[in-house]
Structure formats: structure tokens, C-alpha cells
Design a protein around this motif. Structure first.
Motif, PDB file in Angstrom:
ATOM      1  N   ILE A 351      56.411  -6.164  77.257  1.00 29.43           N
ATOM      2  CA  ILE A 351      55.207  -6.477  78.146  1.00 29.43           C
ATOM      3  C   ILE A 351      54.802  -5.049  78.906  1.00 29.43           C
ATOM      4  CG2 ILE A 351      54.861  -7.829  80.143  1.00 29.43           C
ATOM      5  CD1 ILE A 351      56.444 -10.119  78.985  1.00 29.43           C
ATOM      6  N   VAL A 352      55.731  -4.578  79.781  1.00 32.90           N
ATOM      7  CA  VAL A 352      55.369  -3.491  80.437  1.00 32.90           C
ATOM      8  C   VAL A 352      54.841  -2.270  79.367  1.00 32.90           C
ATOM      9  CG1 VAL A 352      56.493  -1.357  81.520  1.00 32.90           C
ATOM     10  CG2 VAL A 352      57.340  -3.694  81.945  1.00 32.90           C
ATOM     11  N   VAL A 353      55.059  -2.220  78.401  1.00 40.16           N
ATOM     12  CA  VAL A 353      54.475  -0.913  77.643  1.00 40.16           C
ATOM     13  C   VAL A 353      52.984  -1.445  77.360  1.00 40.16           C
ATOM     14  CG1 VAL A 353      54.515   0.137  75.522  1.00 40.16           C
ATOM     15  CG2 VAL A 353      56.514  -0.152  76.622  1.00 40.16           C
ATOM     16  N   LEU A 354      52.951  -2.746  76.980  1.00 46.07           N
ATOM     17  CA  LEU A 354      51.420  -3.096  76.590  1.00 46.07           C
ATOM     18  C   LEU A 354      50.470  -3.176  77.920  1.00 46.07           C
ATOM     19  CD1 LEU A 354      52.471  -5.667  73.921  1.00 46.07           C
ATOM     20  CD2 LEU A 354      51.560  -3.199  73.572  1.00 46.07           C
ATOM     21  N   ALA A 355      51.153  -3.877  78.988  1.00 47.59           N
ATOM     22  CA  ALA A 355      50.475  -4.183  80.213  1.00 47.59           C
ATOM     23  C   ALA A 355      49.936  -2.945  81.175  1.00 47.59           C
ATOM     24  CB  ALA A 355      51.020  -5.084  81.106  1.00 47.59           C
ATOM     25  N   VAL A 356      50.582  -1.782  80.911  1.00 42.30           N
ATOM     26  CA  VAL A 356      50.078  -0.830  81.847  1.00 42.30           C
ATOM     27  C   VAL A 356      48.602  -0.262  81.280  1.00 42.30           C
ATOM     28  CG1 VAL A 356      50.583   1.592  82.374  1.00 42.30           C
ATOM     29  CG2 VAL A 356      52.428   0.015  82.537  1.00 42.30           C
ATOM     30  N   PRO A 357      48.542   0.039  80.147  1.00 42.64           N
ATOM     31  CA  PRO A 357      47.085   0.408  79.697  1.00 42.64           C
ATOM     32  C   PRO A 357      46.172  -0.704  79.926  1.00 42.64           C
ATOM     33  CG  PRO A 357      48.426   0.195  77.705  1.00 42.64           C
ATOM     34  CD  PRO A 357      49.430  -0.058  79.042  1.00 42.64           C
ATOM     35  N   MET A 358      46.500  -1.962  79.623  1.00 42.70           N
ATOM     36  CA  MET A 358      45.631  -3.055  79.925  1.00 42.70           C
ATOM     37  C   MET A 358      45.195  -3.031  81.398  1.00 42.70           C
ATOM     38  SD  MET A 358      46.565  -7.190  79.862  1.00 42.70           S
ATOM     39  CE  MET A 358      47.223  -7.075  81.405  1.00 42.70           C
ATOM     40  N   LEU A 359      45.966  -2.934  82.342  1.00 48.87           N
ATOM     41  CA  LEU A 359      45.612  -2.859  84.033  1.00 48.87           C
ATOM     42  C   LEU A 359      44.707  -1.725  83.804  1.00 48.87           C
ATOM     43  CD1 LEU A 359      48.996  -3.585  85.728  1.00 48.87           C
ATOM     44  CD2 LEU A 359      46.963  -5.055  85.574  1.00 48.87           C
ATOM     45  N   ASP A 360      44.876  -0.559  83.343  1.00 54.34           N
ATOM     46  CA  ASP A 360      43.962   0.666  83.769  1.00 54.34           C
ATOM     47  C   ASP A 360      42.624   0.379  82.968  1.00 54.34           C
ATOM     48  OD1 ASP A 360      45.679   2.596  84.817  1.00 54.34           O
ATOM     49  OD2 ASP A 360      46.744   3.279  82.990  1.00 54.34           O
ATOM     50  N   ARG A 361      42.570  -0.351  81.803  1.00 52.56           N
ATOM     51  CA  ARG A 361      41.419  -0.809  81.403  1.00 52.56           C
ATOM     52  C   ARG A 361      40.570  -1.590  82.225  1.00 52.56           C
ATOM     53  NH1 ARG A 361      44.429  -1.064  76.363  1.00 52.56           N
ATOM     54  NH2 ARG A 361      44.604  -3.184  76.639  1.00 52.56           N
ATOM     55  N   MET A 362      41.229  -2.343  83.307  1.00 57.33           N
ATOM     56  CA  MET A 362      40.826  -3.578  84.199  1.00 57.33           C
ATOM     57  C   MET A 362      40.329  -2.661  85.426  1.00 57.33           C
ATOM     58  SD  MET A 362      43.218  -6.543  83.654  1.00 57.33           S
ATOM     59  CE  MET A 362      42.462  -7.565  84.690  1.00 57.33           C
ATOM     60  N   GLY A 363      40.766  -1.328  85.479  1.00 56.63           N
ATOM     61  CA  GLY A 363      40.440  -0.574  86.627  1.00 56.63           C
ATOM     62  C   GLY A 363      41.331  -1.112  87.903  1.00 56.63           C
ATOM     63  N   ILE A 364      42.590  -1.415  87.614  1.00 55.53           N
ATOM     64  CA  ILE A 364      43.798  -1.708  88.762  1.00 55.53           C
ATOM     65  C   ILE A 364      44.629  -0.667  88.534  1.00 55.53           C
ATOM     66  CG2 ILE A 364      45.392  -3.434  89.146  1.00 55.53           C
ATOM     67  CD1 ILE A 364      43.565  -5.597  87.984  1.00 55.53           C
ATOM     68  N   ASP A 365      44.727   0.063  89.810  1.00 51.58           N
ATOM     69  CA  ASP A 365      45.493   1.386  89.877  1.00 51.58           C
ATOM     70  C   ASP A 365      46.846   0.675  90.570  1.00 51.58           C
ATOM     71  OD1 ASP A 365      46.700   3.717  89.964  1.00 51.58           O
ATOM     72  OD2 ASP A 365      45.425   4.172  91.627  1.00 51.58           O
ATOM     73  N   ASP A 366      48.015   0.911  89.654  1.00 50.55           N
ATOM     74  CA  ASP A 366      49.358   0.463  90.023  1.00 50.55           C
ATOM     75  C   ASP A 366      50.007   1.579  89.990  1.00 50.55           C
ATOM     76  OD1 ASP A 366      51.850  -0.409  90.459  1.00 50.55           O
ATOM     77  OD2 ASP A 366      51.785  -1.924  89.034  1.00 50.55           O
TER      78      ASP A 366
END
Length: 452
Positions: A351-366
Motif C-alpha cells: 500500500i505504501v509503495v502505491l499510495a505515495v505517488p498517488m498522493l503526489d498526483r493529488m497534490g498532497i505533500d506528505d
């Protein structure tokens, strides 16, 4: 020869041994022994979870750029201190307002809204010193002090999750103001619905050690803050592409991960809440082993997945994969087999590997990956509990996740929005470029490097 054998021989071979013993000696009862071991479990588990504060500090210090390291270390010390005070003033009382009486179907008077909100201001009071403590012990299974100490570490963990996600652009004092609200009200209310025998507990929701109540809650608070705060300057270019901002020290990130891994044995193991019987001891050992297996599986899943997707292994993903495995197993570390713990943790790592780029595509900077690790893996771990826990249901698990997550996100979003309107929560662009160490603290974590 064993100690028991030697003692038996001494009794048999010593004439008049029994008659020579003082008549007023009081031997510990089974209840006394259970109380002592339960209290010890809370204290040992509590200081292991406290050590996780060092893990969060090291992980965050390593993942931020060198110009923001001192700020992250300051926030981690300060947030723990704020949590300690706020949990005493009102948090613990809100979280444990009183147990549901199944015989009468009534909630105690400590609930303001039965099963939903407890006493707003109820400072924690410890047992009296000396003989008075023994009288209270007769009515409990562990000391109040040990339970308060253990539970305090959980609320501090929730605040630490928020700290890393919002790094490098949030102002210190507004962040600490949010921590006051989170640790004094938001977290305790959500946790009371389950651990305080609130409405979720009565409805059959199951979250053994806090995949949702602690980790997803912290992730929801972080998500709300990241949305209100916005991304770091330069994180996304004009076309929306991600601009890499490497951390300052991957050795610290690795050290922090191992510290968190170690502390998690106290986090999950002591959540058994009892060490007074052989069965409890066996259960705790099972929890330890399952916790470790899930972490290892999460790391391996991230290791293999990053190699497959990017052609190279990403250390930060591997470390966050281990943490996601730990978060995933936290909702149900007792019931799965070792294979069950393995696949639950492995999915968390994926989940982590797939979710990190997903958040970036949403413009959410974590900055540290807290939202994938704690929120998404926490939701996964909670939803999968019924696979191995007979009394849990998929429907009720989903209801619990939605209720706690929705409440924490809404309350956090409102708090961040009010703080942004009243005081501002973000540093100026000039200060962000300079770095928060100099802009907010007037000192640097690595002054020799900066001046070299």
C-alpha cells in the motif's frame, strides 16, 4: 536441581521449619500477583512506546532537509510534553468516562452524551501513597498510574504522526496549539468510543491496539493539516510533476525505523492489558511474533515492489513498508497465524509503495509518508480483522473506520482552518527558503555544513 526442589528439601529436612515461621506473614493472593504483573506490563509497555518518540524524531530528522532538522526535533520534544499535560488535564477522563453496565443497560454519569462524549474536564487522580493504594487495588486489575502512563504514550504517538507529514512549512506555535486540541479532545473522544466502552465497543467494533484509533486517526489529522497547509514551495513544478526533495540523513531514518519497530512490541504486546495468567503470557508472546512477522513482510513487499516498478530498490520505501506492516497488524495481532501476519503486513507494505505517488498526483505533500503508512495501512489492518477474529464483522469494521476517521478529519480540518484564520499556520516563503531552523529557532542542527 530446581529452586522448587531445593525449597521442598529445606522444608522436609529442617525440623520445626513450619512452626518457626512468623504467624503474621501475609502471602500474596492470586489477585495480588495478577495486579502486580498487570501493572508491570503497563509500565514496561509504556516505556517501550515512549522510546518510539525517539524513533519518530530520528525518522523525521532524517527525512527533512538539513535546514529543518532542529525544528523537527523541537516539535517532537514539545508535542510529547504538550500531550503529557493535556492528557492529564482532560484527555484521560474523556477517554475513560466509565464502563457500560450490561446488567442495567445504563451508562455511568461520567458520560455527558452516553457512549459518545465523556466528562470534558476530569483531571487524572492517582492512587494514594501507602496502605490506601492497597484498598484501591482490591477493586482494580492494575494501578491507575500504570494505565495512565501506558495510554499517554498512545496519544503522543498520534501527535507524532502529524508532525512528520507537515514538516518544513508549518509554524511551531500553531502546530503546538493544534496538538493541544488533538491530545486533549479529538483523540480521546474517538478512542473512548471503543476503548472507553463507548458506542463502537457496544456495537462490536474491534481494534486491538489502534490501527484506526491511533494510526488512522493520526493520519486523518495529518491529511487535514496537509490540505489546509498546502505543499512545500517547489514540491511540484508548473506542469504538476513531482520535484524530489531528498532527506538529510538516511542513516537517521533507518535508526528511527528500528527504534519504532522495537517500541511496537510494547505498543501491541502490552495492549493485551493483562499478564496475570499463563494464557495471557502465551498470548503476549504470540502478539510479539506476529508483530515482528508483519513488519518483516511489509519491508520485503516494499523491497520487491520498488525493484519491480522502478528498477531499483528505494530505502525509504522499504523502511516505510516495515512501518506499514506494523500498523496493519496492530488492529488484530493476536488471532492470525504467522502466515496470516505475513500477508497482512505484506499488503500494508505494498500500500505504501502505491499510495505515495498517488498522493503526489493529488497534490498532497506528505514529507515522511505518514498518510500512506498510518492512515491507509491503518484502515487496511482494521478492515481485515474479521478474517482471523471470529467475533468481528466486516460491516462493523467499516462503520468504525468511517466514524473515527470522519470525526478526526472533520475536527482536525476545522481546527487547522480556525488556526489559519486567527494566527496563520504557515511560515513565509522567505522563511521556508531559508529553513525553519534559522527562521523559527535561530539555530541550526548542522551549523558546520551550512557554513562550510
Amino acid at each position: 536441581m530446581t529452586y522448587r526442589t531445593l525449597t521442598t528439601l529445606a522444608v522436609v529436612l529442617t525440623p520445626g521449619w513450619a512452626a518457626a515461621q512468623p504467624a503474621d506473614i501475609e502471602y500474596a493472593t492470586a489477585a495480588d500477583t495478577a495486579f502486580i504483573f498487570n501493572t508491570l506490563l503497563f509500565l514496561v509497555g509504556g516505556f517501550l512506546v515512549f522510546w518510539m518518540a525517539a524513533g519518530f524524531a530520528m525518522l523525521e530528522a532524517g527525512l527533512v532537509r538539513s535546514k529543518n532538522v532542529a525544528m523537527q526535533l523541537t516539535k517532537n520534544v514539545a508535542l510529547f510534553s504538550v500531550a503529557a499535560v493535556m492528557y492529564w488535564i482532560c484527555g484521560y477522563g474523556l477517554m475513560y468516562p466509565g464502563a457500560f453496565d450490561a446488567a442495567t443497560g445504563l451508562w455511568p454519569d461520567a458520560w455527558i452524551v452516553p457512549g459518545v462524549v465523556g466528562a470534558i474536564f476530569a483531571p487524572t487522580v492517582l492512587e494514594p501513597v501507602g496502605p490506601g493504594a492497597e484498598a484501591i487495588a482490591d477493586l482494580s486489575y492494575a494501578s491507575v498510574g500504570s494505565d495512565f502512563f501506558f495510554q499517554l504514550m498512545f496519544v503522543a504517538t498520534t501527535a507524532s504522526i502529524v508532525s512528520g507529514a507537515l514538516a518544513e512549512r508549518v509554524r511551531l506555535w500553531p502546530f503546538l496549539a493544534f496538538t493541544v486540541v488533538l491530545t486533549g479532545a479529538i483523540y480521546p473522544i474517538g478512542a473512548s468510543w471503543q476503548w472507553g466502552t463507548g458506542w463502537l465497543a457496544q456495537a462490536g467494533f474491534s481494534d486491538f491496539a489502534g490501527s484506526t484509533l491511533v494510526h488512522a486517526a493520526g493520519g486523518c489529522a495529518a491529511l487535514a493539516g496537509a490540505i489546509v497547509l498546502g505543499p512545500r514551495l517547489g514540491k511540484y513544478d508548473a506542469e504538476g510533476r513531482v520535484v524530489a526533495m531528498p532527506g538529510s540523513n538516511l542513516a537517521l531514518v533507518t535508526l528511527g525505523t528500528f527504534i519504532l519497530w522495537l517500541g511496537w512490541f510494547g505498543f501491541n504486546g502490552a495492549s493485551q492489558l493483562a499478564l496475570g495468567t499463563i494464557a495471557d503470557a502465551a498470548d503476549i508472546s504470540r502478539i510479539f511474533v506476529n508483530t515482528n512477522m508483519a513488519a518483516a513482510a511489509g519491508a520485503l513487499a516494499a523491497l520487491g515492489l520498488t525493484q519491480a516498478l522502478y528498477g531499483k530498490v528505494d530505502l525509504t520505501m522499504v523502511l516505510n513498508g516495515a512501518l506499514a506492516g506494523l500498523v496493519s497488524i496492530t488492529a488484530g495481532p493476536l488471532d492470525p497465524s504467522l502466515f496470516g501476519a505475513l500477508w497482512i503486513g505484506a499488503v500494508g507494505g505494498g500500500i505504501v509503495v502505491l499510495a505515495v505517488p498517488m498522493l503526489d498526483r493529488m497534490g498532497i505533500d506528505d514529507v515522511v509518508g505518514a498518510i500512506p503508512v498510518h492512515l491507509l495501512a491503518g484502515v487496511w489492518g482494521t478492515l481485515v480483522v474479521p478474517v482471523h477474529t471470529a467475533d468481528a464483522s466486516f460491516g462493523m469494521q467499516a462503520v468504525g473506520v468511517a466514524a473515527v476517521g470522519g470525526f478526526v478529519f472533520a475536527a482536525s480540518f476545522a481546527t487547522w482552518t480556525v488556526l489559519a484564520a486567527l494566527t496563520g499556520i504557515r511560515v513565509s516563503p522567505e522563511d521556508e527558503v531559508t529553513g525553519l531552523d534559522i527562521a523559527e529557532l535561530g539555530m541550526e542542527a548542522y551549523p558546520e555544513f551550512a557554513r562550510g
